[in-house]
Design an enzyme around this catalytic site. Sequence first.
Site, short mmCIF file in Angstrom:
data_model
loop_
_atom_site.label_atom_id
_atom_site.label_comp_id
_atom_site.label_asym_id
_atom_site.label_seq_id
_atom_site.Cartn_x
_atom_site.Cartn_y
_atom_site.Cartn_z
N GLY A 13 0.82 -1.22 0.00
CA GLY A 13 0.00 0.00 0.00
C GLY A 13 0.85 1.26 0.00
O GLY A 13 2.08 1.21 0.02
N VAL A 15 1.19 3.52 2.36
CA VAL A 15 1.96 3.65 3.60
C VAL A 15 2.99 2.53 3.70
O VAL A 15 4.14 2.75 4.10
CB VAL A 15 1.03 3.65 4.83
CG1 VAL A 15 1.84 3.69 6.13
CG2 VAL A 15 0.06 4.82 4.79
N ARG A 40 -4.29 -11.05 -2.88
CA ARG A 40 -4.16 -10.46 -4.22
C ARG A 40 -2.70 -10.21 -4.59
O ARG A 40 -2.36 -10.13 -5.76
CB ARG A 40 -4.92 -9.12 -4.29
CG ARG A 40 -6.42 -9.21 -4.22
CD ARG A 40 -7.04 -7.81 -4.27
NE ARG A 40 -6.74 -7.02 -3.08
CZ ARG A 40 -7.45 -7.07 -1.95
NH1 ARG A 40 -8.51 -7.85 -1.86
NH2 ARG A 40 -7.11 -6.33 -0.91
N SER A 41 -1.85 -10.06 -3.59
CA SER A 41 -0.45 -9.69 -3.87
C SER A 41 0.51 -10.87 -3.79
O SER A 41 1.73 -10.67 -3.89
CB SER A 41 0.00 -8.63 -2.86
OG SER A 41 -0.75 -7.47 -3.04
N CYS A 129 -3.07 10.98 10.76
CA CYS A 129 -2.06 11.83 10.09
C CYS A 129 -2.20 13.32 10.44
O CYS A 129 -1.21 13.99 10.74
CB CYS A 129 -2.11 11.61 8.59
SG CYS A 129 -3.77 11.42 7.93
N SER A 159 -3.63 10.98 -1.09
CA SER A 159 -2.83 9.80 -0.72
C SER A 159 -3.18 9.33 0.69
O SER A 159 -2.92 8.18 1.03
CB SER A 159 -1.34 10.08 -0.84
OG SER A 159 -0.98 11.15 -0.01
N GLY A 160 -3.81 10.19 1.49
CA GLY A 160 -4.28 9.79 2.81
C GLY A 160 -5.36 8.73 2.74
O GLY A 160 -5.63 8.03 3.72
N LYS A 213 -11.49 12.28 15.47
CA LYS A 213 -10.18 11.70 15.80
C LYS A 213 -9.24 12.81 16.25
O LYS A 213 -8.49 12.64 17.21
CB LYS A 213 -9.57 11.02 14.57
CG LYS A 213 -10.17 9.67 14.20
CD LYS A 213 -9.54 9.19 12.88
CE LYS A 213 -10.42 8.19 12.18
NZ LYS A 213 -10.04 7.98 10.76
N ARG A 235 -11.14 17.26 2.06
CA ARG A 235 -10.25 16.57 1.11
C ARG A 235 -10.06 17.48 -0.10
O ARG A 235 -11.04 18.03 -0.62
CB ARG A 235 -10.92 15.26 0.67
CG ARG A 235 -10.04 14.36 -0.14
CD ARG A 235 -8.94 13.70 0.64
NE ARG A 235 -9.44 12.71 1.59
CZ ARG A 235 -8.68 12.14 2.51
NH1 ARG A 235 -7.41 12.46 2.65
NH2 ARG A 235 -9.20 11.26 3.34
N HIS A 242 -0.63 17.10 3.74
CA HIS A 242 -1.82 17.70 4.37
C HIS A 242 -1.46 19.12 4.84
O HIS A 242 -0.40 19.33 5.44
CB HIS A 242 -2.25 16.89 5.60
CG HIS A 242 -2.84 15.56 5.29
ND1 HIS A 242 -3.11 15.10 4.02
CD2 HIS A 242 -3.24 14.56 6.14
CE1 HIS A 242 -3.65 13.89 4.08
NE2 HIS A 242 -3.73 13.54 5.35
N1 LIG Z 1 -2.22 7.09 3.58
C1 LIG Z 1 -2.07 7.80 4.70
O1 LIG Z 1 -1.65 8.98 4.69
C2 LIG Z 1 -2.39 7.19 6.02
C3 LIG Z 1 -2.04 7.89 7.16
C4 LIG Z 1 -2.33 7.33 8.38
C5 LIG Z 1 -2.96 6.12 8.43
N2 LIG Z 1 -3.29 5.45 7.30
C6 LIG Z 1 -3.94 4.15 7.42
O2 LIG Z 1 -3.10 3.16 6.86
C7 LIG Z 1 -3.89 2.09 6.32
C8 LIG Z 1 -3.49 1.78 4.89
O3 LIG Z 1 -3.44 2.97 4.14
P1 LIG Z 1 -2.80 3.03 2.70
O4 LIG Z 1 -2.90 4.45 2.33
O5 LIG Z 1 -1.47 2.37 2.63
O6 LIG Z 1 -3.87 2.15 1.83
P2 LIG Z 1 -3.68 1.39 0.44
O7 LIG Z 1 -2.71 2.07 -0.43
O8 LIG Z 1 -5.06 1.21 -0.07
O9 LIG Z 1 -3.07 -0.04 0.84
C9 LIG Z 1 -3.78 -0.98 1.59
C10 LIG Z 1 -2.86 -2.10 1.99
O10 LIG Z 1 -3.58 -3.01 2.80
C11 LIG Z 1 -3.43 -4.32 2.27
N3 LIG Z 1 -4.58 -5.18 2.53
C12 LIG Z 1 -5.85 -5.03 2.12
N4 LIG Z 1 -6.61 -6.08 2.50
C13 LIG Z 1 -5.79 -6.91 3.17
C14 LIG Z 1 -5.96 -8.18 3.80
N5 LIG Z 1 -7.16 -8.82 3.80
N6 LIG Z 1 -4.89 -8.75 4.40
C15 LIG Z 1 -3.69 -8.14 4.40
N7 LIG Z 1 -3.46 -6.95 3.81
C16 LIG Z 1 -4.49 -6.34 3.20
C17 LIG Z 1 -3.28 -4.11 0.78
O11 LIG Z 1 -2.72 -5.25 0.18
P3 LIG Z 1 -3.06 -5.63 -1.37
O12 LIG Z 1 -2.17 -4.75 -2.20
O13 LIG Z 1 -2.69 -7.06 -1.46
O14 LIG Z 1 -4.51 -5.37 -1.59
C18 LIG Z 1 -2.32 -2.91 0.80
O15 LIG Z 1 -1.01 -3.33 1.06
C19 LIG Z 1 -5.33 2.56 6.53
O16 LIG Z 1 -5.77 2.03 7.76
C20 LIG Z 1 -5.23 4.06 6.65
O17 LIG Z 1 -6.29 4.60 7.38
C21 LIG Z 1 -3.01 5.96 6.08
#
Ligand SMILES: NC(=O)c1ccc[n+]([C@@H]2O[C@H](COP(=O)([O-])OP(=O)(O)OC[C@H]3O[C@@H](n4cnc5c(N)ncnc54)[C@H](OP(=O)(O)O)[C@@H]3O)[C@@H](O)[C@H]2O)c1
Length: 364
Positions: A13, A15, A40-41, A129, A159-160, A213, A235, A242
Site C-alpha cells: 500500500g 503507507v 491479491r499480492s 495523520c 494519498s491519505g 479523531k 479533502r 496535508h
Molecule cells: N495514507 C495515509 O496517509 C495514512 C495515514 C495514516 C494512516 N493510514 C492508514 O493506513 C492504512 C493503509 O493505508 P494506505 O494508504 O497504505 O492504503 P492502500 O494504499 O489502499 O493499501 C492498503 C494495503 O492493505 C493491504 N490489505 C488489504 N486487504 C488486506 C488483507 N485482507 N490482508 C492483508 N493486507 C491487506 C493491501 O494489500 P493488497 O495490495 O494485497 O490489496 C495494501 O497493502 C489505513 O488504515 C489508513 O487509514 C493511512
Amino acid sequence: MKKYKVAIVGATGMVGREFIKVLEQRDFPASSLQLLASNRSIGRKLLVKNKEIEVQETVPESFKGIDIALFSAGAEISRYFSPIAAQSGAVVVDNSSAFRMVNSVPLVVPEINPEDISRHRGIIANPNCSTIQMVVAIYPLHQVNPIKRIIATTYQAVSGTGSAAVDELTTQAKQVLDGQNTIPHVYPHQIAFNVLPEIDVFLDNGYTKEEWKMVEETKKIMHADDIAISATCARVPVYTGHSMAVNLEFSQPMSPDEARRILAQAPGVKVVDEPVISLYPQPWSVAGTDEVFVGRIRVDTSHPNGLVMWIVADNLRKGAALNTVQIAEELIEREWVHPREAANERTRAIVNSDDNPLQQRRGD
Ligand SMILES: NC(=O)c1ccc[n+]([C@@H]2O[C@H](COP(=O)([O-])OP(=O)(O)OC[C@H]3O[C@@H](n4cnc5c(N)ncnc54)[C@H](OP(=O)(O)O)[C@@H]3O)[C@@H](O)[C@H]2O)c1
C-alpha cells in the site's frame, strides 16, 4: 548492535511502501523483513535495498519469530491480526484507527510522549495523520503557555485515502481536461478540481469521524483533557501533503515572534515564515520530507490570547510511516522490545480486558 525481525502488514500500500523507504533511509536495525499483504499480492515482488523480496499473504502464522510488526492495512485487518501478532511475541505498531482510543494502548508521537511507550502490552498505536502534524507543531507552545482552545481546518491530500484515491484523482483530472464526465468510485463526489468537506463517516454530532479523531487523539497524546477542540476536515485535489489552518487560544498572550523562537528549537519542526516574499509551507514542496513545516504565524485578532498558523507535513511520512518507524526506534533505544514471554503476558491481559479492541467494532 542487536537486530530485529520485522514484518510489514500492508506492504504493497501507499503507507507500506513508505515504511520500506523509511526503514532503508534510516538504516533500521532489521535482520529480516517480511512483506505481507492480501492474497491479491501473492507472488508480487518489492525492492528492498536493491534486493527483491516476495510479498506473502497475511495469515496467523506470519508472525512466528517476528520481533516488530508494522501494520498499515486498515482497521479491520489490524483488529484481527494485531492481537495474534502480539501473542506470537511481536510488538505491533499499528497505523490504523483500531486501537488508538483503547485506554491500555499507548498513542504515541515520539517528539511528545515517548515515555507512554513503556506501558505497552504488545500493541502501540500511531495517531491519525492530521493529528500528528498538528500536535508536533503546537505541543512546544503548549509547554510554555498552556493552550485552552484549538480551532483547526484541514486541507487533506488524496494519498491519505490510499492508492485507489491517487489513481482516481489522476483519472478524473484527465477526464475533466478532456471534457469527459467523471464517475466517482472512492469518494462520494468528483475530487478533481473540487473540495469535499467529508473525511470518514459522519457521526451523530454532525462532525466526521476524522474530525473527531483530531479532538480525541490530541487530548490523549498531549495528556490534556481540558483543551477545547473543534476541527473541520476537507479533502482537496492534492496528491501528497496535508495542510491546516490552526487557531490557538493560549492561557496568556503569546507574540508571533515568541512562537517562532520556540518552534525554531522544537524537535521535528521547521519554521518557513516570510510572507513578504511569499515564503510559507506548501504541500507540493513538503512532499517527501520529514519535518512538520509551520508558517503564516500571526496574531488572531479575534482574541487577545490568540495566534493563527499554517501547518503542512507529508501525510505518508510524518503522518504515517515515519512516525511509526520512530516509535519502533524508541522501543529499541529504550529496550522496551520485551522478551517473548513478557509480551505474551501483556497481550493476554489486553485480550482478556474490558477494552479488548476485538470486541469494539469501531470502523476505520
Ligand atoms: N495514507 C495515509 O496517509 C495514512 C495515514 C495514516 C494512516 N493510514 C492508514 O493506513 C492504512 C493503509 O493505508 P494506505 O494508504 O497504505 O492504503 P492502500 O494504499 O489502499 O493499501 C492498503 C494495503 O492493505 C493491504 N490489505 C488489504 N486487504 C488486506 C488483507 N485482507 N490482508 C492483508 N493486507 C491487506 C493491501 O494489500 P493488497 O495490495 O494485497 O490489496 C495494501 O497493502 C489505513 O488504515 C489508513 O487509514 C493511512
